[in-house]
Design a protein around this motif. Structure first.
Motif, mmCIF file in Angstrom:
data_model
loop_
_atom_site.group_PDB
_atom_site.id
_atom_site.type_symbol
_atom_site.label_atom_id
_atom_site.label_comp_id
_atom_site.label_asym_id
_atom_site.label_seq_id
_atom_site.Cartn_x
_atom_site.Cartn_y
_atom_site.Cartn_z
ATOM 1 N N CYS A 96 4.128 3.712 -8.164
ATOM 2 C CA CYS A 96 3.218 3.667 -7.014
ATOM 3 C C CYS A 96 3.924 3.081 -5.798
ATOM 4 N N HIS A 98 2.562 1.409 -3.507
ATOM 5 C CA HIS A 98 1.950 0.152 -3.072
ATOM 6 C C HIS A 98 2.733 -1.009 -3.673
ATOM 7 N N ARG A 99 2.488 -1.307 -4.917
ATOM 8 C CA ARG A 99 3.222 -2.427 -5.510
ATOM 9 C C ARG A 99 4.025 -2.009 -6.732
ATOM 10 N N GLY A 100 4.257 -0.719 -6.812
ATOM 11 C CA GLY A 100 5.243 -0.263 -7.794
ATOM 12 C C GLY A 100 4.728 0.045 -9.184
ATOM 13 N N THR A 101 3.451 -0.025 -9.368
ATOM 14 C CA THR A 101 2.901 0.169 -10.719
ATOM 15 C C THR A 101 3.198 1.568 -11.272
ATOM 16 N N CYS A 116 -3.564 5.608 -8.865
ATOM 17 C CA CYS A 116 -2.918 4.440 -9.464
ATOM 18 C C CYS A 116 -3.966 3.566 -10.141
ATOM 19 N N TYR A 118 -3.978 0.474 -10.594
ATOM 20 C CA TYR A 118 -4.057 -0.907 -10.114
ATOM 21 C C TYR A 118 -5.058 -1.049 -8.955
ATOM 22 N N HIS A 119 -4.776 -0.408 -7.826
ATOM 23 C CA HIS A 119 -5.697 -0.525 -6.681
ATOM 24 C C HIS A 119 -6.184 0.833 -6.200
ATOM 25 N N GLN A 120 -5.963 1.822 -7.023
ATOM 26 C CA GLN A 120 -6.501 3.179 -6.822
ATOM 27 C C GLN A 120 -5.976 3.907 -5.593
ATOM 28 N N TRP A 121 -4.769 3.627 -5.179
ATOM 29 C CA TRP A 121 -4.158 4.537 -4.201
ATOM 30 C C TRP A 121 -4.141 5.914 -4.875
#
Ligand code: 3BY
Ligand code: FES
Ligand code: FE
Length: 428
Positions: A96, A98-101, A116, A118-121
């Motif tokens: 991702c 955003h933060r790489g997930t 994603c 994690y934060h649903q991007w």
């Protein structure tokens, strides 16, 4: 956007150590034990062979519809190989923005968007970032799409390269496509996939594949169908003449039917060990008389594939280093994919393909199409495991290759060592 394709690069000193180890191999002999057992060598192989070359990941028919994907993992990296809305296949880094997930943890599936956990991007099927709720307005979504790895389709087979600047793929595509096209893998379906974890270094698995010195004793099914064993133990003119006659007869027949039989760039043998083009080969060769398919009794057991109008198309053999070989008959094809899982572990996936319209149970039975390559493969894995144990012994000493029967193993070893000794520049 370009990022380093090899985050944990070897230092100059480590590269030098690997070069010194590679130089210890005596020409014409097997590799010294350290080349199988030293973790530094394994890291160098990942960096200089696996991350630079073209890797077979799977078949286009595994992801027939927009949004279908499978993941492909190498070392610490993961790719999402996905069909997008315009029908093209992309390889997206499974990370991702955003933060790489890790975006996808399932090994396969179908998605409308890649979301994603994690934060649903949310990303479109082509990797473009389409929503990132909760982020400030200044975010430039156009700069935050999933990164793409190089990805190429070749007549129904999918290859990726993790390199920023990959090796020339066109040269392989031009050589292989005319041979592969009539097989019709882009009009095929997967009949069966079997995954193996073989307790052997990936090079041992290739070395085993590059000779048929072991075939007479170890592959009773394979040698019944293939000519390879003849030149193994009988160099008499009678046998040689018989093979040459069969080859000439078949080549003439296939050529007049418009089927390609070989290409001039025969990879490893013409470019022994050297250069960026030494990584692929393909040819069509006859099966023994009475056999039209690599099945236990040689009979055709599934509908003809692709453009074939006659079952007598011999056996099509394709290989791409470092991770794929395929043997195809008139009615089915078998792809073998290797992935290094550690210094003494190789994940092997064997996939059987048939015509897309063939119905299991009606047009073909798994018990007819599978045993030939399942048995041959499993016989090989056992040999590889034994070879791995032997080369790990304190009393393993490199032995001589037969110049008659193992010249292709020698060429493979030379190819590997040339890459390990190279400067580390792409394509070097
Ligand atoms: O025996 C091998 O390992 C490969 C596959 C079957 C024949 N061949 C040379
Ligand atoms: Fe993917 Fe936050 S890490 S949305
Ligand atoms: Fe074998």
């Amino acid at each position: 956007m370009s990022v380093s394709s090899s985050p944990a690069s070897l230092t100059a000193a480590e590269r030098q150590t690997v070069r010194e180890l590679a130089a210890r191999r005596k020409p014409g002999y097997t590799m010294p034990g350290e080349l199988y057992g030293n973790p530094l060598v394994y890291r160098a192989e990942l960096e200089q062979i696996w991350r630079r070359g073209w890797l077979f990941v799977g078949h286009t028919c595994e992801i027939p519809t927009a949004g279908d994907y499978f993941t492909f993992d190498l070392d610490k990296d993961s790719l999402i190989v996905i069909r997008n809305d315009d029908g093209a296949v992309n390889a997206l880094w499974n990370v991702c923005r955003h933060r790489g997930t890790l975006m996808c943890s399932e090994s396969q599936g179908r998605v409308g968007r890649l979301v994603c956990p994690y934060h649903q991007w949310a990303y479109a099927r082509d990797g473009a970032l389409v929503s990132c709720r909760g982020m400030h307005d200044e975010i430039d979504k156009s700069q935050l799409g999933l990164l793409k790895a190089h990805c190429r389709e070749l007549e129904g087979m999918i290859f990726v390269s993790l390199a920023d600047e990959p090796l020339d793929f066109d040269v392989a595509a031009e050589a292989i496509a005319p041979l592969l096209r009539p097989q019709g893998f882009n009009r095929a379906k997967v009949a069966k996939t079997v995954d193996y974890m073989v307790a052997a270094n990936w090079k041992i698995v290739w070395e085993n594949n590059r000779e048929c010195y072991h075939c007479n004793v170890n592959h009773p099914q394979y040698i019944k169908a293939n000519f390879d064993h003849y030149n193994a133990d009988d160099t008499s003119h009678r046998i040689q003449a018989k093979i040459e006659q069969a080859v000439a007869h078949s080549e003439e027949k296939w050529s007049s039917a418009g089927l390609a039989v070989s290409h001039r760039r025969t990879g490893m043998t013409e470019f022994p060990g050297m250069g960026p083009h030494g990584w692929f080969a393909a040819n069509r060769t006859p099966l023994v008389e009475g056999f039209v398919s690599e099945t236990l009794d040689g009979r055709q057991v599934a509908p003809l594939m692709g453009d074939y109008a006659d079952p007598d198309v011999g056996t099509l053999r394709i290989r791409t280093l470092p991770n794929m070989w395929n043997h195809s008959s008139c009615d089915h094809g078998v792809s073998t994919r290797l992935l290094p899982m550690g210094i003494d572990r190789t994940a092997v996936r064997v996939t059987w393909l048939v015509h897309q319209d063939a119905v299991e149970g009606k047009d073909y039975k798994l018990e007819d199409i599978m045993p030939f390559w399942q048995m041959t493969s499993e016989q090989d894995w056992e040999l590889c495991v034994a070879a791995q144990k032997g080369v790990s012994s304190s009393h393993y000493v490199p032995g001589p290759f037969s110049t008659y029967k193992e010249y292709n193993v020698d060429a493979f070893v030379t190819w590997c060592l040339a890459h390990l000794s190279s400067s580390g520049e792409p394509g070097a």
